[in-house]
Design a protein around this motif. Structure first.
Motif, PDB file in Angstrom:
ATOM      1  N   GLY A  89       0.819  -1.215   0.000  1.00  0.00           N
ATOM      2  CA  GLY A  89       0.000   0.000   0.000  1.00  0.00           C
ATOM      3  C   GLY A  89       0.847   1.255   0.000  1.00  0.00           C
ATOM      4  N   PHE A  90       1.854   1.296   0.859  1.00  0.00           N
ATOM      5  CA  PHE A  90       2.694   2.493   0.914  1.00  0.00           C
ATOM      6  C   PHE A  90       3.736   2.524  -0.204  1.00  0.00           C
ATOM      7  CE2 PHE A  90       0.812   2.864   5.110  1.00  0.00           C
ATOM      8  CZ  PHE A  90       0.483   4.204   5.085  1.00  0.00           C
ATOM      9  N   LEU A  91       4.045   1.374  -0.786  1.00  0.00           N
ATOM     10  CA  LEU A  91       4.889   1.366  -1.975  1.00  0.00           C
ATOM     11  C   LEU A  91       4.159   2.048  -3.130  1.00  0.00           C
ATOM     12  CD1 LEU A  91       7.652   0.268  -2.999  1.00  0.00           C
ATOM     13  CD2 LEU A  91       6.394  -1.704  -3.847  1.00  0.00           C
ATOM     14  N   LYS A  92       2.862   1.795  -3.248  1.00  0.00           N
ATOM     15  CA  LYS A  92       2.061   2.490  -4.263  1.00  0.00           C
ATOM     16  C   LYS A  92       2.076   3.994  -4.032  1.00  0.00           C
ATOM     17  CE  LYS A  92      -1.273  -1.265  -4.745  1.00  0.00           C
ATOM     18  NZ  LYS A  92      -2.667  -1.639  -4.468  1.00  0.00           N
ATOM     19  N   PRO A 123      -4.120  12.956  -0.188  1.00  0.00           N
ATOM     20  CA  PRO A 123      -5.313  12.260  -0.690  1.00  0.00           C
ATOM     21  C   PRO A 123      -5.029  10.832  -1.162  1.00  0.00           C
ATOM     22  CG  PRO A 123      -5.189  14.452  -1.625  1.00  0.00           C
ATOM     23  CD  PRO A 123      -3.906  14.212  -0.896  1.00  0.00           C
ATOM     24  N   LEU A 124      -3.859  10.603  -1.727  1.00  0.00           N
ATOM     25  CA  LEU A 124      -3.491   9.260  -2.163  1.00  0.00           C
ATOM     26  C   LEU A 124      -3.318   8.335  -0.959  1.00  0.00           C
ATOM     27  CD1 LEU A 124      -2.770   7.385  -4.502  1.00  0.00           C
ATOM     28  CD2 LEU A 124      -0.429   8.219  -4.337  1.00  0.00           C
ATOM     29  N   ILE A 125      -2.663   8.828   0.075  1.00  0.00           N
ATOM     30  CA  ILE A 125      -2.502   8.044   1.296  1.00  0.00           C
ATOM     31  C   ILE A 125      -3.869   7.749   1.907  1.00  0.00           C
ATOM     32  CG2 ILE A 125      -1.568   8.033   3.640  1.00  0.00           C
ATOM     33  CD1 ILE A 125       0.732   9.788   2.575  1.00  0.00           C
ATOM     34  N   GLN A 126      -4.736   8.751   1.918  1.00  0.00           N
ATOM     35  CA  GLN A 126      -6.072   8.556   2.478  1.00  0.00           C
ATOM     36  C   GLN A 126      -6.845   7.491   1.698  1.00  0.00           C
ATOM     37  OE1 GLN A 126      -8.525  12.058   2.468  1.00  0.00           O
ATOM     38  NE2 GLN A 126      -9.900  11.215   4.011  1.00  0.00           N
ATOM     39  N   GLU A 127      -6.712   7.520   0.377  1.00  0.00           N
ATOM     40  CA  GLU A 127      -7.400   6.533  -0.449  1.00  0.00           C
ATOM     41  C   GLU A 127      -6.912   5.115  -0.142  1.00  0.00           C
ATOM     42  OE1 GLU A 127      -7.518   5.336  -5.123  1.00  0.00           O
ATOM     43  OE2 GLU A 127      -7.499   7.475  -4.630  1.00  0.00           O
ATOM     44  N   VAL A 128      -5.601   4.940  -0.006  1.00  0.00           N
ATOM     45  CA  VAL A 128      -5.043   3.625   0.302  1.00  0.00           C
ATOM     46  C   VAL A 128      -5.480   3.170   1.692  1.00  0.00           C
ATOM     47  CG1 VAL A 128      -2.888   2.390   0.768  1.00  0.00           C
ATOM     48  CG2 VAL A 128      -3.077   3.825  -1.253  1.00  0.00           C
ATOM     49  N   VAL A 170       6.496  10.328   5.313  1.00  0.00           N
ATOM     50  CA  VAL A 170       7.197   9.330   6.118  1.00  0.00           C
ATOM     51  C   VAL A 170       6.566   9.240   7.501  1.00  0.00           C
ATOM     52  CG1 VAL A 170       9.420   8.739   7.147  1.00  0.00           C
ATOM     53  CG2 VAL A 170       9.333   9.611   4.822  1.00  0.00           C
ATOM     54  N   ASN A 171       6.277  10.378   8.106  1.00  0.00           N
ATOM     55  CA  ASN A 171       5.644  10.377   9.424  1.00  0.00           C
ATOM     56  C   ASN A 171       4.289   9.694   9.385  1.00  0.00           C
ATOM     57  OD1 ASN A 171       7.807  11.779  10.460  1.00  0.00           O
ATOM     58  ND2 ASN A 171       6.801  13.751  10.398  1.00  0.00           N
ATOM     59  N   LEU A 172       3.500  10.003   8.384  1.00  0.00           N
ATOM     60  CA  LEU A 172       2.168   9.420   8.256  1.00  0.00           C
ATOM     61  C   LEU A 172       2.258   7.912   8.038  1.00  0.00           C
ATOM     62  CD1 LEU A 172      -0.695  10.468   8.373  1.00  0.00           C
ATOM     63  CD2 LEU A 172      -0.607  10.892   5.939  1.00  0.00           C
ATOM     64  N   ALA A 173       3.167   7.469   7.188  1.00  0.00           N
ATOM     65  CA  ALA A 173       3.344   6.029   6.963  1.00  0.00           C
ATOM     66  C   ALA A 173       3.790   5.335   8.247  1.00  0.00           C
ATOM     67  CB  ALA A 173       4.361   5.793   5.847  1.00  0.00           C
TER      68      ALA A 173
END
Length: 106
Positions: free
Chosen positions: A9-12, A26-31, A59-62
């Motif tokens: 997911g985070f690789l995407k 928004p991309l992180i939120q979608e994943v 990075v922090n969010l991941a």
């Protein structure tokens, strides 16, 4: 398995996030929402904490989401997933630049 899902997911996100960290939110939120890892309200809190702590927001969010889902190993895998594409691109560009610098015309 949660570890593979976090990494992929985070690789995407790392591969397709252009425009900086704010463009990637928004991309992180979608994943995150597609996997159902956290609620929308919790995601908003994570974004606020990620902005207020030192370091890149992506990075922090991941790291926070990975830690919330799978502990320390999840945090490491999510962080590695979001950083790996940029790291590989820089390695390839450095190798290419090194070969170009050996050219006397450059």
């Amino acid at each position: 398995m949660i570890y593979i899902d976090l990494f992929i997911g985070f690789l995407k996100v790392g591969c397709f996030a252009f425009g900086g960290a704010y463009g990637a939110i928004p991309l992180i939120q979608e994943v995150v929402m597609s996997y159902g890892w956290i609620s929308d309200e919790m995601f908003t809190y994570f974004v606020a904490v990620s902005e207020s702590t030192p370091g890149p927001i992506m990075v922090n969010l991941a790291t926070y989401i990975g830690s919330r889902q799978a502990g320390f190993i999840g945090a490491v895998l999510a962080t590695l997933g979001v950083v790996l594409p940029s790291f590989i691109i820089i390695l390839v560009l450095t190798a290419l630049l090194k070969t170009f610098l050996k050219n006397p015309y450059v």
